[in-house]
Design an enzyme around this catalytic site. Structure first.
Site, short mmCIF file in Angstrom:
data_model
loop_
_atom_site.label_atom_id
_atom_site.label_comp_id
_atom_site.label_asym_id
_atom_site.label_seq_id
_atom_site.Cartn_x
_atom_site.Cartn_y
_atom_site.Cartn_z
N ASP A 40 0.83 -1.21 0.00
CA ASP A 40 0.00 0.00 0.00
C ASP A 40 0.87 1.26 0.00
O ASP A 40 2.10 1.19 -0.12
CB ASP A 40 -0.95 -0.05 1.20
CG ASP A 40 -2.33 0.50 0.88
OD1 ASP A 40 -2.46 1.33 -0.03
OD2 ASP A 40 -3.30 0.10 1.57
N TRP B 175 -2.56 3.57 -5.81
CA TRP B 175 -3.82 4.24 -6.15
C TRP B 175 -3.78 5.01 -7.46
O TRP B 175 -4.62 5.88 -7.71
CB TRP B 175 -4.28 5.18 -5.02
CG TRP B 175 -4.03 4.67 -3.66
CD1 TRP B 175 -4.22 3.38 -3.20
CD2 TRP B 175 -3.51 5.40 -2.54
NE1 TRP B 175 -3.86 3.27 -1.89
CE2 TRP B 175 -3.42 4.49 -1.45
CE3 TRP B 175 -3.12 6.72 -2.35
CZ2 TRP B 175 -2.95 4.87 -0.20
CZ3 TRP B 175 -2.66 7.10 -1.10
CH2 TRP B 175 -2.57 6.19 -0.04
N GLY B 176 -2.80 4.73 -8.32
CA GLY B 176 -2.72 5.41 -9.60
C GLY B 176 -2.18 6.82 -9.53
O GLY B 176 -2.19 7.54 -10.53
N ASP C 85 -9.70 3.45 -3.67
CA ASP C 85 -10.42 2.27 -3.21
C ASP C 85 -11.84 2.21 -3.77
O ASP C 85 -12.52 3.23 -3.88
CB ASP C 85 -10.53 2.27 -1.68
CG ASP C 85 -9.21 2.00 -1.00
OD1 ASP C 85 -8.22 1.73 -1.71
OD2 ASP C 85 -9.16 2.08 0.24
#
Length: 668
Positions: A171, A205-206, A226
């Protein structure tokens, strides 16, 4: 927008890659990029399939060793392992908040009393694989602050390998501003140094466009923030991921986040769309529902091997958008055997005909084509037209091929309606159904029957049978439909059932569910839209609110509508992407509103407003931000049956996109 995870340090993706939104809600593809070659290590040559606990358990106490073992057991007993699912992945909260004196990670002894290695052994004994989670930061994303791997990459990777971990989700929280490429490459090198093959899932998350640089770093990368268990979230993520098709391929996949199928926030129709579209996008299929309580309908969706085969096709192509006008999406995926998987997806809140052709999806010219419906598990032949009436928020997923065996199958027959069925209360209505032969061969002995709910009267006003329907011809039947007196406003399900024979004598029965809406005509004069019933309402986060802003969670959690310091007593509060539809019944002439980003988000948020009259955009704004005052928006909707208020995210993601339709009125 509020994050679906209760994580206090999550920085959401902001300026993403969505280069243009077409006026009908479509997207423009990026410049063509050559897919990178498959990595030498041979990991994830098809998109990973498995389970992750986060969407169903978050950090609650039920996330523990027994639950994880139980999921592995269910993979076997429910046939999911046989369908291709293999990874049982742990998400956040598996560790203690502090490392030990040697700087090592410590599994939470309350959750995992026998440690991670013992869980891995159990999972491996089932012929499955184990995944684990950490963050490329000093702490993970949960508010409790579990240790992240930044500065501990080699030690943590060694622990994961020693425990028998097969998959790492890495993450992006608490990253201390360290360059993303550096952080993710450091862990890549640490994993490789262990000598254990571990699938590496990059979850940043791009934000830094990993599709442009991560093909030699990890096997998959998140392209969005998300997902959440609602239609607006799923749709927004779909539109962000679709343009990235050129970057996907064996060993390097675009990851639009985990599946929400079965978690309860969408209908089964919407979940079938979710699963179909993830499959045609060659996305990782990571189950996010609690399989211990999953319904048979959920298991049927997750276990559809024909749909899974689309996702797992060894050619590794991600489906590309063929068309998207008016919320009628066609997405086609090239398959290794030369066929095409074709998703006919209806974004709208009412049924629509979605159509394309064999040529448009890339198939060679042929006398006929075999078309297999992957949800109905039925073959038919088509002369080249690929079409279906698709229910609201539904997807018809087909596999079409020029295989030379098309004549062995009955002709494809398309069922449809002339227009969306609205029935004004206490007034008989006339509906017109169509049965159209799309096949190279004729449909014979065709008969149609329309049935309604108990107590309704349905009577044919024109012939409902035809002896022969050659290619391209239709049987049109008019029906008089009468509801029982006092029928409440709402939606009612009818069924159009058609029977016919192929030239070889094969008997076929096909059915189209038809949702009819009993409505009340809008009152004469000008009415606030927040006082009128809507046909449908979708908001990216939280429900559409009447006379307050959007609070992102439960109904009624908004604040006074405020744009540019001006407070409005009436209006609608939404979060992009959103759509609110009203029945106008051809009685109305104008929609007016003051529109803008609500003040409650400070300097954040950028949106665009649109008013649609049936299938035509009647008015729109440019992109508005919190710095802009309220902008008047007016549209001529004369003659429209349905008026839709649409808010898009302005092309830069949907973070903080609180949009207000202040003083919105409908004049009739």
């Amino acid at each position: 927008m509020r994050h679906p995870r209760p994580r206090t340090h999550r920085i959401r993706a902001a300026a993403l890659f969505l280069t243009a939104l077409l006026s009908a809600g479509g997207i423009a593809a990026p410049a063509t990029a050559a897919p990178p070659a498959a990595p030498a290590e041979g990991l994830a040559l098809t998109p990973p399939m498995g389970f992750n606990n986060w969407n169903s358990t978050h950090c609650r106490a039920e996330f523990n060793e027994d639950m994880v073992k139980g999921i592995a057991d269910l993979f076997v007993s429910k046939g999911l392992k046989d369908a291709g699912y293999q990874y049982v992945n742990l998400d956040d909260c598996w560790a203690l908040p502090q490392r030990n004196s040697d700087g090592k990670l410590v599994p939470d002894p309350a959750r995992f009393p026998h440690g991670i290695s013992a869980v891995a052994d159990y999972v491996h004994a089932k012929g499955l694989k184990l995944g684990i989670y950490t963050s490329a930061g000093t702490k993970t994303c949960d508010g409790a602050g579990f240790p992240g791997a930044l500065g501990h990459e080699e030690s943590d990777a060694r622990q994961f390998a020693d425990w028998g971990v097969d998959y790492l989700k890495y993450d992006n929280c608490n990253n201390q501003g360290v360059d993303a490429r550096q952080r993710y490459r450091t862990m890549r090198d640490a994993l490789k140094a262990t000598g254990r093959p571990i699938v590496y899932s990059i979850c940043e998350w791009g934000e830094n466009k990993p599709w442009e640089w991560a093909s030699d770093v990890g096997q998959l990368w998140r392209t969005t923030g998300d997902i959440s268990d609602n239609w607006g979230s799923m749709l927004s993520i779909l539109k962000q991921n679709l343009p990235l098709a050129p970057y996907a391929g064996p060993g390097h996949w675009n990851d639009p986040d985990m599946l929400e199928v079965g978690n309860g926030g969408m209908t089964d129709t919407e979940y079938r769309s979710h699963f179909s579209l993830w499959a045609v996008m060659a996305a990782p299929l990571l189950i996010g529902t609690d399989l211990r309580t999953a319904s048979s309908a959920t298991l049927d969706i997750l276990g559809n091997k024909e749909v899974i085969a689309v996702d797992q096709d060894p050619l590794g192509r991600q489906g590309a958008v063929v068309s998207s006008e008016g919320g009628r999406w066609v997405v086609a995926k090239e398959m290794a055997d030369g066929s095409r998987a074709v998703a006919l997806f209806n974004e709208a809140g009412t049924a629509q005909r979605v159509a394309t052709s064999a040529a448009a999806v890339g198939l060679p010219r042929a006398p006929g084509y075999t078309q297999r419906d992957l949800w109905q598990h039925r073959d038919a032949n088509t002369a080249g037209t690929i079409a279906a009436t698709v229910p609201a928020h539904g997807t018809v997923l087909l596999r079409v091929s020029a295989d030379g065996r098309w004549a062995e199958h009955p002709p494809a027959v398309e069922l449809g309606l002339d227009e969306a069925p609205f029935i004004e209360r206490n007034t008989p209505a006339t509906l017109t159904t169509t049965v159209t032969d799309l096949g190279r061969t004729p449909a014979r002995d065709v008969s149609a029957a329309l049935t309604g709910p108990d107590g309704w009267t349905v009577r044919a006003l024109s012939p409902a049978t035809a002896a022969n329907l050659p290619n391209g011809t239709s049987l049109r039947t008019r029906w008089r439909v009468t509801a029982p007196p006092g029928t409440p406003v709402g939606s009612y399900v009818f069924s159009l059932r058609v029977r016919y024979r192929s030239p070889a004598g094969e008997r076929v029965t096909t059915e189209l569910p038809v949702t009819a809406s009993v409505v009340v005509p809008p009152p004469a004069g000008a009415s606030y839209l927040s006082d009128l019933p809507w046909l449908s309402a979708v908001s990216g986060w939280g429900p559409v609110e009447r006379d307050t802003s959007n609070g992102e969670a439960a109904a009624g959690d908004g604040s006074p509508l405020t744009i540019g310091s001006t407070v409005y007593a009436k209006g609608l509060g939404v979060h992009a992407a959103s759509e609110v539809a009203y029945y106008a019944g051809r009685h109305c002439v104008k929609v007016t509103a003051e529109v803008g980003v609500d003040d409650e988000k400070g300097a954040k948020g950028s949106v665009a407003f649109e008013i649609w009259a049936d299938g035509v955009k009647a008015a729109s704004t440019g992109v508005l931000t919190n710095a802009d005052p309220a902008e008047p928006l007016s549209a001529d909707v004369t003659g429209a049956r349905v008026v839709r208020l649409v808010v898009t995210n302005g092309g830069d993601g949907s973070d903080s996109d609180h949009a207000d339709w202040a003083d919105a009125r409908l004049s009739c």
